[in-house]
Design a protein around this motif. Structure first.
Motif, mmCIF file in Angstrom:
data_model
loop_
_atom_site.group_PDB
_atom_site.id
_atom_site.type_symbol
_atom_site.label_atom_id
_atom_site.label_comp_id
_atom_site.label_asym_id
_atom_site.label_seq_id
_atom_site.Cartn_x
_atom_site.Cartn_y
_atom_site.Cartn_z
ATOM 1 N N GLU A 47 0.947 -0.887 -0.163
ATOM 2 C CA GLU A 47 0.288 0.228 0.396
ATOM 3 C C GLU A 47 0.635 0.821 -0.530
ATOM 4 O OE1 GLU A 47 -2.804 2.913 0.963
ATOM 5 O OE2 GLU A 47 -0.947 2.616 1.938
ATOM 6 N N ASP A 91 -12.658 0.311 -7.199
ATOM 7 C CA ASP A 91 -13.360 -0.721 -6.092
ATOM 8 C C ASP A 91 -11.816 -1.197 -5.249
ATOM 9 O OD1 ASP A 91 -16.285 -1.895 -6.816
ATOM 10 O OD2 ASP A 91 -15.209 -2.252 -8.671
ATOM 11 N N GLN A 92 -11.517 0.016 -5.413
ATOM 12 C CA GLN A 92 -10.105 -0.315 -4.565
ATOM 13 C C GLN A 92 -9.319 -1.844 -3.701
ATOM 14 O OE1 GLN A 92 -8.385 2.553 -3.338
ATOM 15 N NE2 GLN A 92 -9.129 3.401 -5.869
ATOM 16 N N ALA A 93 -9.495 -2.871 -4.385
ATOM 17 C CA ALA A 93 -8.830 -3.829 -3.942
ATOM 18 C C ALA A 93 -8.751 -4.112 -4.948
ATOM 19 C CB ALA A 93 -10.334 -4.071 -3.522
ATOM 20 N N TYR A 137 -11.197 -10.831 -2.264
ATOM 21 C CA TYR A 137 -10.754 -9.315 -2.492
ATOM 22 C C TYR A 137 -9.828 -9.032 -0.990
ATOM 23 C CZ TYR A 137 -14.917 -9.662 -5.125
ATOM 24 O OH TYR A 137 -16.247 -9.420 -6.306
ATOM 25 N N THR A 147 -7.744 -5.670 0.615
ATOM 26 C CA THR A 147 -8.110 -4.382 0.649
ATOM 27 C C THR A 147 -6.568 -4.072 1.480
ATOM 28 O OG1 THR A 147 -9.020 -4.223 2.506
ATOM 29 C CG2 THR A 147 -9.768 -4.055 0.129
ATOM 30 N N CYS A 167 -10.270 -0.669 4.048
ATOM 31 C CA CYS A 167 -10.539 -1.736 4.157
ATOM 32 C C CYS A 167 -12.070 -1.796 3.821
ATOM 33 C CB CYS A 167 -9.956 -2.450 5.301
ATOM 34 S SG CYS A 167 -8.475 -2.521 4.530
ATOM 35 N N ALA A 204 -13.806 0.041 1.097
ATOM 36 C CA ALA A 204 -13.816 -0.731 -0.210
ATOM 37 C C ALA A 204 -14.405 -1.708 -0.233
ATOM 38 C CB ALA A 204 -12.320 -1.295 -0.493
#
Length: 937
Positions: A67, A344-346, A426, A428, A447, A450
């Motif tokens: 990240e 979807d930030q994952a 998934y 995150t 997290c 998302a």
């Protein structure tokens, strides 16, 4: 009416891009017939914020992830209070030719401040006294039967052989059998490098204690040697970075024991040794700047017999930003798909098979950070929480599994899935970083947001949204260099053969791979791409995986204009804005100057003070170079509001600093930059050529901006006057472009930095309009040689393109895309090898190939200015030119056949191809077509 016109122009523009670039988009892929073994074999995916490296193992798949805001350090003042008081003395010493004295004074009084340090003396004393141990491992008969084993030497540190992230005290033990005649001889124990301090014992007696990098060759007195088995015990104290017995850099040389009179009869100690960690809490080591950190790993454990698998293939599809792994096992075909979604930030992983109930696995999270915990969040979600040692940042990653058929059980540390038809994972991640002054965020927030957004969405919906968002950037450009006859060859084999083969299409793939990497590591709203983009697996990465601003950060963004990725500049511009604020404090504290300054490195916390050593850390033109990107963005986009509201205010303040900073050279009377250096070469000096090129160019750009904006007349006149006084480019006694104010270039110097050629590229201070200077610059590059690190090779592609020597530029391309070695090249996954990995070579190489096809840094938009014989046929669509133009260009048998020009604004486009020149007055939103003779159709 105005709004409708804007919509119409946007529609025309988007239509141009879609039709010209997306149509006939080649299906560029990286692919392999075996899983990744090393990190530099794995395939990179990312959405600008979350990055991952996909290994594609059959029985156990590893997905290492990051990240972007997980770094060491925290908000603090990087400046050295009172530094400016010593500036006149440093300058005086340099003017007097006393470089060593100037560097010493600067090292003591002028460098930026470091972070706080732990009590090393106390810790070392405790470790030597045996704190945390039972008994004394130095003793010959100490019981080490329950100790684990480790490979020795660990050439890249003990982190690479099982002790990931460890800084501390570790004991090593082994034995050797002494021949009968060794009892009467002094022996040599040759261990070479140990990181950092060692206390080395033989049969319980201390024979050596060294702290530092000196090679270890210890004498073992004959009185200590016993017939038969002898015991070696070593206590290693590692403070920071790589640890352990490192041996020789040349791995063909062994560590070992030998009699002084017969070194050829060495007993090798390259083998498994017993080890025990005594303490893993080494005191914090002070740092000038912070380091980018890995976040963790996701392991998919399928508990299958991978030896029975067939038809294996893993790939990365550049068109969809999706990686995949496929194979057949026990009559069942398996497919895994991986991508990182921006909408979807994952990180998304889809597991399917062509038979029902065929998917069983354990999904486990882990992290190299010592301070991490795993916990169950819900019936199908687990979390990894961590904090960075010696820093203020914390992180959380959450993993959710959604299955079709089968059973799912979430435990404390893993998710177990049995007999599923399909599985979607998934992943995150988030941290508590808000900005460089604020760390009050909640790591889990990203997290939760998302995963909440993903609730109720099908995998097909998530994938479709991912591809659509990605392709709005990727499809603005396409390139083909003819038939891809090698597309059926795995990428690793293709790299090995590229230098000696006719594989033009591979160069086109490399261009698009560079664009893919930039989109994946620098989306709008994220941090800019660092030295490794967004991908890193080490707690102490090379050069901190920071933002090196004496070329590397800038090189990352060379593709944005010419390869039609202007939107990817947004993270860089946001960072420049933050750096300008911090740099204003540094300008005052270190130089008593107005405006803002940046030296040769920065980090997440936007440090701007000089760092590391005074012989290379006091380089003042980082801010000036970054301002070139602001101006170039305007030139490529013709975005007047950007120039007015974002670019010019920052450019002006950088120019204000240099207006205050420049001083008169007592020998020549010219205005010069001092103290500074020619990056990482030649030490602290007065008047390096590169500085003057950057400052002169910044002043010219500011003058042009004030004329366009109709503002700052008085300031403009000041800059116009100053430009005439700045030390000019000079040709030296070897017909070279001088790197320094004095004519002291060494023609045998093969240094990787070729900083004094900045005016050739990326600047335009030297062009073929000044042929004598251009030839002198070319001569300097010839003296420097073709060899270099990865990014250095990439820079040389651009230089040779500007020199209009396409064949030499293509030679450099083939060196850049060759198997990674001591000097540059590419890893199996095509990532640039400095070595080690740095991503700037990918970006610089992609931009350099484009520079062969189009140049617009002078008054002309020049078509195929450096086309090499190795690219006889091709077509490029959506390539960008300064002045706000996008072009489609087609050529055959080395000759231009047709091209189109799309104009983003109202302006004159002066076109050149060879000796042919034509001029067209363009209108915003219009496309103009020409044949190969520059005749308008």
């Amino acid at each position: 009416m105005v709004h409708a016109l804007k919509k119409l122009l946007f529609a025309v523009f988007f239509s141009f891009l879609t039709v010209t670039a997306a149509a006939q988009q080649p299906d560029y892929q990286l692919w392999y017939t075996k899983p990744a073994v090393k990190w530099t074999d794995a395939l990179p995916i990312g959405n600008g914020r979350i990055g991952a490296m996909v290994f594609g193992g059959i029985a156990k798949d590893r997905i290492q992830f990051n990240e972007e805001t997980l770094w060491t350090g925290g908000p603090r003042d990087y400046n050295h209070k009172g530094a400016a008081a010593y500036l006149p003395q440093i300058r005086k010493l340099l003017f007097e030719g006393k470089q060593q004295e100037a560097e010493q004074l600067a090292a003591e009084k002028f460098m930026g401040s470091m972070s706080g340090a732990g009590d090393r003396d106390k810790w070392v004393a405790e470790m030597k006294a045996g704190k945390g141990l039972q008994g004394n491992p130095a003793q010959e008969h100490y019981d080490d039967q329950l100790w684990k084993s480790i490979k020795v030497p660990s050439y890249e540190g003990w982190e690479s052989v099982g002790l990931s992230g460890l800084d501390g005290a570790v004991w090593f033990r082994t034995t050797f059998d002494a021949p009968d005649d060794w009892q009467v001889k002094d022996l040599v124990l040759d261990l070479n490098r140990i990181r950092d301090q060692d206390l080395t014992y033989v049969n319980g007696s201390l024979i050596g204690n060294t702290d530092g990098t000196a090679p270890r060759k210890y004498t073992i007195p004959a009185s200590l040697i016993k017939k038969g088995k002898n015991t070696i015990a070593i206590q290693v104290l590692n403070y920071f970075d790589k640890g352990g017995l490192a041996g020789y850099k040349d791995t063909s040389k062994a560590i070992g024991v030998y009699a002084k009179d017969k070194p050829e009869n060495m007993i090798s100690l390259v083998k498994e040794w017993k080890y025990k960690v005594q303490n893993d809490e080494a005191p914090v080591v002070p740092q000038f700047q912070a380091s980018y950190q890995p976040f963790g790993d996701l392991y998919l454990d399928f508990k299958t017999d991978e030896m029975a698998a067939s038809g294996y293939k893993r790939k990365l599809d550049l068109n969809t930003a999706t990686a995949a792994t496929a194979y057949k096992l026990n009559g069942t075909s398996y497919l895994r798909e991986y991508f990182v979604s921006q909408p979807d930030q994952a990180l998304v992983i889809r597991l399917t098979a062509d038979k029902k109930s065929a998917i069983s696995l354990d999904a486990l999270l882990s992290s190299p950070h010592k301070y991490h915990v795993l916990k169950k969040i819900s019936a199908n979600t687990v979390a990894l929480s961590l904090r960075v040692k010696g820093g203020v940042l914390k992180g959380e990653a959450q993993l959710r599994a959604v299955i079709t058929g089968g059973k799912l059980l979430a435990g404390q540390d893993k998710i177990s899935i049995t007999a599923a038809d399909a599985v979607t994972l998934y992943l995150t991640a988030g941290t508590n970083f808000v900005n460089d002054k604020d760390v009050t965020g909640i790591p889990a927030t990203a997290c939760v947001k998302a995963l909440s957004g993903l609730s109720g969405k099908s995998y097909a919906q998530v994938k479709t949204a991912h591809i659509k968002e990605y392709q709005k950037y990727y499809h603005t450009f396409s390139v083909s260099f003819g038939n891809d006859a090698h597309a059926d060859m795995p990428t690793d084999e293709r790299i090995e053969k590229f230098a000696g083969s006719d594989d033009a299409a591979f160069a086109a793939l490399y261009m698009q791979y560079g664009r893919y990497l930039l989109i994946s590591s620098s989306r709008p709203g994220t941090q800019p791409a660092n030295l490794q983009g967004i991908w890193n697996d080490l707690l102490t990465p090379p050069w901190g995986s920071k933002y090196t601003t004496n070329i590397n950060l800038e090189m990352n963004y060379w593709p944005t204009g010419v390869l039609n990725l202007g939107a990817m500049n947004q993270p860089l511009f946001k960072k420049i804005n933050a750096l300008a604020k911090n740099g204003a404090q540094t300008a005052k504290i270190h130089y008593n100057a107005n405006g803002w300054v940046l030296h040769h490195n920065t980090d997440l916390w936007n440090g701007t003070a000089p760092i590391n050593a005074s012989n290379h850390g006091i380089w003042v033109t980082g801010g000036g170079w970054l301002c070139q990107h602001l101006w170039e963005h305007y030139l490529f986009t013709q975005d007047f509001n950007f120039l007015k509201n974002e670019a010019y205010p920052i450019m002006k303040q950088a120019a204000v600093f240099f207006n205050d900073f420049l001083v008169k050279d007592p020998k020549t009377g010219w205005l010069i930059s001092t103290p500074s250096n020619s990056p990482e070469n030649g030490g602290l000096v007065a008047g390096p050529t590169m500085d003057h090129q950057i400052i002169r160019t910044l002043f010219k750009n500011c003058i042009a901006a004030t004329e366009l904006l109709g503002t700052d007349t008085v300031f403009r006149k000041t800059l116009q006057q100053k430009i005439t006084l700045i030390a000019p480019n000079q040709i030296g006694k070897y017909n070279q472009l001088q790197e320094w104010l004095e004519d002291k270039d060494d023609t045998t110097n093969k240094h990787r930095h070729v900083s004094h050629l900045w005016g050739v590229h990326p600047g335009n201070d030297i062009t073929w309009d000044t042929p004598d200077l251009m030839r002198a610059a070319r001569q300097s590059l010839i003296y420097r040689g073709d060899e270099g690190t990865g990014w250095s090779l990439a820079w040389k592609i651009n230089f040779w393109s500007r020199f209009k020597d396409g064949d030499h530029a293509m030679k450099m391309v083939k060196m850049l895309i060759s198997p990674a070695a001591q000097g540059g090249g590419a890893y199996v996954n095509l990532l640039d090898a400095h070595p080690p990995f740095q991503i700037d070579g990918n970006f610089g190489g992609a931009a350099g190939i484009a520079e062969m096809l189009l140049q617009s840094h002078t008054q002309f938009v020049e078509l195929l200015p450096a086309l090499p014989a190795g690219l006889p046929d091709g077509e490029v669509k959506g390539i960008g030119a300064r002045g706000g133009f996008l072009l489609n260009i087609k050529w055959s048998k080395g000759a231009l056949t047709a091209f189109e020009v799309y104009s983003k604004g109202d302006g004159v486009c002066l076109l050149r191809y060879g000796n042919k020149i034509t001029s067209i007055a363009t209108q915003k939103g219009m496309t103009y077509k020409f044949n190969g003779d520059l005749e308008k159709l």
